[in-house]
Design a protein around this motif. Structure first.
Motif, PDB file in Angstrom:
ATOM      1  N   ASP A   8     115.024  -1.198 -77.440  1.00  0.00           N
ATOM      2  CA  ASP A   8     115.186  -1.670 -78.816  1.00  0.00           C
ATOM      3  C   ASP A   8     116.669  -1.665 -79.154  1.00  0.00           C
ATOM      4  O   ASP A   8     117.385  -0.736 -78.781  1.00  0.00           O
ATOM      5  CB  ASP A   8     114.428  -0.755 -79.773  1.00  0.00           C
ATOM      6  CG  ASP A   8     114.159  -1.412 -81.106  1.00  0.00           C
ATOM      7  OD1 ASP A   8     115.140  -1.832 -81.763  1.00  0.00           O
ATOM      8  OD2 ASP A   8     112.995  -1.508 -81.496  1.00  0.00           O
ATOM      9  N   ASP A  10     117.800  -1.589 -82.255  1.00  0.00           N
ATOM     10  CA  ASP A  10     117.966  -0.844 -83.511  1.00  0.00           C
ATOM     11  C   ASP A  10     118.149   0.633 -83.145  1.00  0.00           C
ATOM     12  O   ASP A  10     117.199   1.333 -82.816  1.00  0.00           O
ATOM     13  CB  ASP A  10     116.727  -1.035 -84.382  1.00  0.00           C
ATOM     14  CG  ASP A  10     116.796  -0.287 -85.705  1.00  0.00           C
ATOM     15  OD1 ASP A  10     117.558   0.695 -85.810  1.00  0.00           O
ATOM     16  OD2 ASP A  10     116.063  -0.687 -86.626  1.00  0.00           O
ATOM     17  N   ASP A  12     118.857   3.334 -84.814  1.00  0.00           N
ATOM     18  CA  ASP A  12     118.162   4.331 -85.628  1.00  0.00           C
ATOM     19  C   ASP A  12     116.691   4.442 -85.220  1.00  0.00           C
ATOM     20  O   ASP A  12     116.151   5.543 -85.088  1.00  0.00           O
ATOM     21  CB  ASP A  12     118.268   4.005 -87.122  1.00  0.00           C
ATOM     22  CG  ASP A  12     119.694   4.135 -87.643  1.00  0.00           C
ATOM     23  OD1 ASP A  12     120.467   4.924 -87.058  1.00  0.00           O
ATOM     24  OD2 ASP A  12     120.026   3.450 -88.625  1.00  0.00           O
ATOM     25  N   TYR A  13     116.041   3.315 -85.026  1.00  0.00           N
ATOM     26  CA  TYR A  13     114.642   3.320 -84.609  1.00  0.00           C
ATOM     27  C   TYR A  13     114.510   3.932 -83.212  1.00  0.00           C
ATOM     28  O   TYR A  13     113.628   4.755 -82.960  1.00  0.00           O
ATOM     29  CB  TYR A  13     114.054   1.904 -84.622  1.00  0.00           C
ATOM     30  CG  TYR A  13     112.607   1.874 -84.206  1.00  0.00           C
ATOM     31  CD1 TYR A  13     111.602   2.245 -85.085  1.00  0.00           C
ATOM     32  CD2 TYR A  13     112.240   1.505 -82.910  1.00  0.00           C
ATOM     33  CE1 TYR A  13     110.271   2.249 -84.710  1.00  0.00           C
ATOM     34  CE2 TYR A  13     110.908   1.506 -82.521  1.00  0.00           C
ATOM     35  CZ  TYR A  13     109.930   1.876 -83.427  1.00  0.00           C
ATOM     36  OH  TYR A  13     108.613   1.873 -83.032  1.00  0.00           O
ATOM     37  N   SER A  32     119.045  -0.383 -74.879  1.00  0.00           N
ATOM     38  CA  SER A  32     119.351  -1.152 -76.089  1.00  0.00           C
ATOM     39  C   SER A  32     119.618  -2.629 -75.806  1.00  0.00           C
ATOM     40  O   SER A  32     119.973  -3.383 -76.699  1.00  0.00           O
ATOM     41  CB  SER A  32     120.544  -0.542 -76.821  1.00  0.00           C
ATOM     42  OG  SER A  32     121.664  -0.508 -75.968  1.00  0.00           O
ATOM     43  N   ASP A  52     111.017  -4.285 -77.654  1.00  0.00           N
ATOM     44  CA  ASP A  52     111.228  -4.948 -78.937  1.00  0.00           C
ATOM     45  C   ASP A  52     111.138  -6.459 -78.717  1.00  0.00           C
ATOM     46  O   ASP A  52     111.606  -6.973 -77.687  1.00  0.00           O
ATOM     47  CB  ASP A  52     112.603  -4.564 -79.479  1.00  0.00           C
ATOM     48  CG  ASP A  52     112.859  -5.056 -80.895  1.00  0.00           C
ATOM     49  OD1 ASP A  52     111.907  -5.477 -81.584  1.00  0.00           O
ATOM     50  OD2 ASP A  52     114.029  -4.992 -81.321  1.00  0.00           O
TER      51      ASP A  52
END
Length: 120
Positions: A8, A10, A12-13, A32, A52
């Motif tokens: 992913d 994001d 933070d996620y 990421s 994601d």
């Protein structure tokens, strides 16, 4: 517990997801970008992989095929935080090689339960 790859962009996620799953006893590796996923897959085997839908360099749509080249049996779970994609034909009907499709609003308990069910 399961060895999980979570991809992913994001941060933070990704942090919240990985820390939560680790507290529940899972071993989590984070990526990421699609490049990270491909590199990690060439080095490590996983019990479950979360992808994601949209990431720079390619998300779940292209990565699910790459995952299958490395491991044809590993459960793939597609995740998205984009509400506009949830009811789209691509998310609803596409990506048939994924064993599950979830919104990022899924609770930690739901994620854990899914991983346990898919890796039994």
């Amino acid at each position: 517990m399961a060895r999980i790859l979570v991809a992913d962009d994001d941060v933070d996620y990704l942090t919240a997801f990985s820390e939560g799953m680790e507290v529940l006893g899972h071993d989590v590796v984070c990526a990421s970008s699609s490049e990270d996923v491909n590199r990690i897959l060439s080095e490590t085997k996983f019990d479950a992989i979360f992808l994601d839908v949209v990431m720079p360099g390619g998300g779940a749509i292209s990565l699910v095929h790459s995952v299958r080249q490395h491991d044809s049996e590993v459960p793939v779970i597609v995740i998205t935080g984009r509400p506009e994609l949830i009811n789209s034909p691509l998310f609803r009907d596409g990506m048939r090689q994924a064993q599950a499709k979830l919104q990022k609003t899924a609770t930690l308990q739901e994620l854990d339960s899914l991983v346990r069910r898919l890796t039994e």
